[in-house]
Design a protein around this motif. Structure first.
Motif, short mmCIF file in Angstrom:
data_model
loop_
_atom_site.label_atom_id
_atom_site.label_comp_id
_atom_site.label_asym_id
_atom_site.label_seq_id
_atom_site.Cartn_x
_atom_site.Cartn_y
_atom_site.Cartn_z
N ALA A 33 0.81 -1.22 0.00
CA ALA A 33 0.00 0.00 0.00
C ALA A 33 0.84 1.26 0.00
CB ALA A 33 -0.92 0.01 1.22
N PHE A 34 2.09 1.15 0.39
CA PHE A 34 2.92 2.31 0.66
C PHE A 34 4.32 2.02 0.13
CE2 PHE A 34 5.47 4.89 3.64
CZ PHE A 34 4.75 6.07 3.66
N LEU A 35 4.88 2.94 -0.63
CA LEU A 35 6.23 2.80 -1.18
C LEU A 35 7.12 3.87 -0.57
CD1 LEU A 35 8.26 1.60 -3.24
CD2 LEU A 35 7.38 3.29 -4.88
N HIS A 36 8.19 3.44 0.08
CA HIS A 36 9.14 4.38 0.67
C HIS A 36 10.55 3.85 0.42
CE1 HIS A 36 11.03 7.21 3.34
NE2 HIS A 36 11.55 6.23 4.04
N ASP A 37 11.39 4.69 -0.16
CA ASP A 37 12.78 4.33 -0.46
C ASP A 37 12.90 2.99 -1.18
OD1 ASP A 37 13.86 6.67 0.52
OD2 ASP A 37 14.43 5.83 2.47
N GLY A 38 12.02 2.78 -2.15
CA GLY A 38 12.08 1.58 -2.97
C GLY A 38 11.53 0.33 -2.31
N GLN A 39 10.99 0.43 -1.11
CA GLN A 39 10.43 -0.73 -0.42
C GLN A 39 8.93 -0.53 -0.22
OE1 GLN A 39 12.36 -1.78 3.27
NE2 GLN A 39 10.81 -3.28 3.79
N TYR A 40 8.16 -1.60 -0.47
CA TYR A 40 6.72 -1.56 -0.27
C TYR A 40 6.38 -2.02 1.15
CZ TYR A 40 6.06 -0.78 -5.21
OH TYR A 40 6.09 -0.23 -6.47
N TYR A 41 5.36 -1.37 1.71
CA TYR A 41 4.89 -1.69 3.05
C TYR A 41 3.39 -1.96 2.99
CZ TYR A 41 9.27 0.40 4.63
OH TYR A 41 10.59 0.70 4.83
N ALA A 42 2.95 -2.87 3.85
CA ALA A 42 1.52 -3.14 3.98
C ALA A 42 0.91 -2.09 4.90
CB ALA A 42 1.30 -4.53 4.54
#
Length: 178
Positions: A156-165
């Motif tokens: 749901a969330f992309l930060h610094d190339g990593q996706y987070y739920a």
């Protein structure tokens, strides 16, 4: 668990006159905790003061702030919905606490204030929120108030190339219908 500061902050509803303080607090939160908020600091810093004024004056949104004297040290929003079919559901949004004032009970005071205000409206039966999966401090706070997870949105969330739920959580202010 949060510890209370020597003097509890003063809580009150925010309005357009608080926009400069709110904008500064929001930017500090975005800079310190970029993984916890949807907008990036680089995007938010480009938003003019008028954007913050409008946000604090938007119909259906009730903003509350925690003040230490004149300094805004925390903010939170209750977003309500229009219409007979949706007005029973509101959402907790944009909780931010000054990075230097973490773990002093400010977030707890703001969440309690928001829940009390939602109850006072009389028609709000439930409050929903989203939180990045793995944000243990925020999840613990919400669980202490009774927010229960009802869904998980992968990637749901992309930060610094990593996706987070993103967890979806809900608090019933009344017993839900069967």
């Amino acid at each position: 668990m949060d510890t209370l500061p020597a003097t509890a902050p003063t809580l009150r509803q925010l309005g357009p006159a608080d926009a400069a303080r709110y904008r500064a607090l929001r930017l500090a939160g975005l800079r310190a905790f970029p993984h916890a908020f949807r907008p990036s600091y680089d995007e938010a810093v480009l938003q003019p003061l008028a954007w913050a004024e409008g946000r604090l004056n938007k119909a259906g949104e009730y903003w509350f702030g925690a003040f230490d004297g004149i300094e805004l040290v925390g903010a939170i929003c209750l977003r309500t919905q229009d219409g007979q079919k949706n007005r029973h559901s509101a959402s907790l949004n944009a909780l931010v606490v000054d990075p230097g004032r973490q773990r002093q009970g400010i977030a707890s005071a703001l969440v309690a204030c928001l829940i009390g205000f939602a109850r006072s409206l009389g028609h709000v039966r439930q409050i929903t929120l989203t939180v990045i999966d793995g944000n243990a401090a925020a999840i613990g706070l919400y669980e202490r108030f009774g927010f229960r997870q009802f869904g998980l949105e992968p990637d749901a969330f992309l930060h610094d190339g990593q996706y987070y739920a993103k967890q979806h959580r809900q608090l019933f202010l009344v017993t839900p219908s069967p």
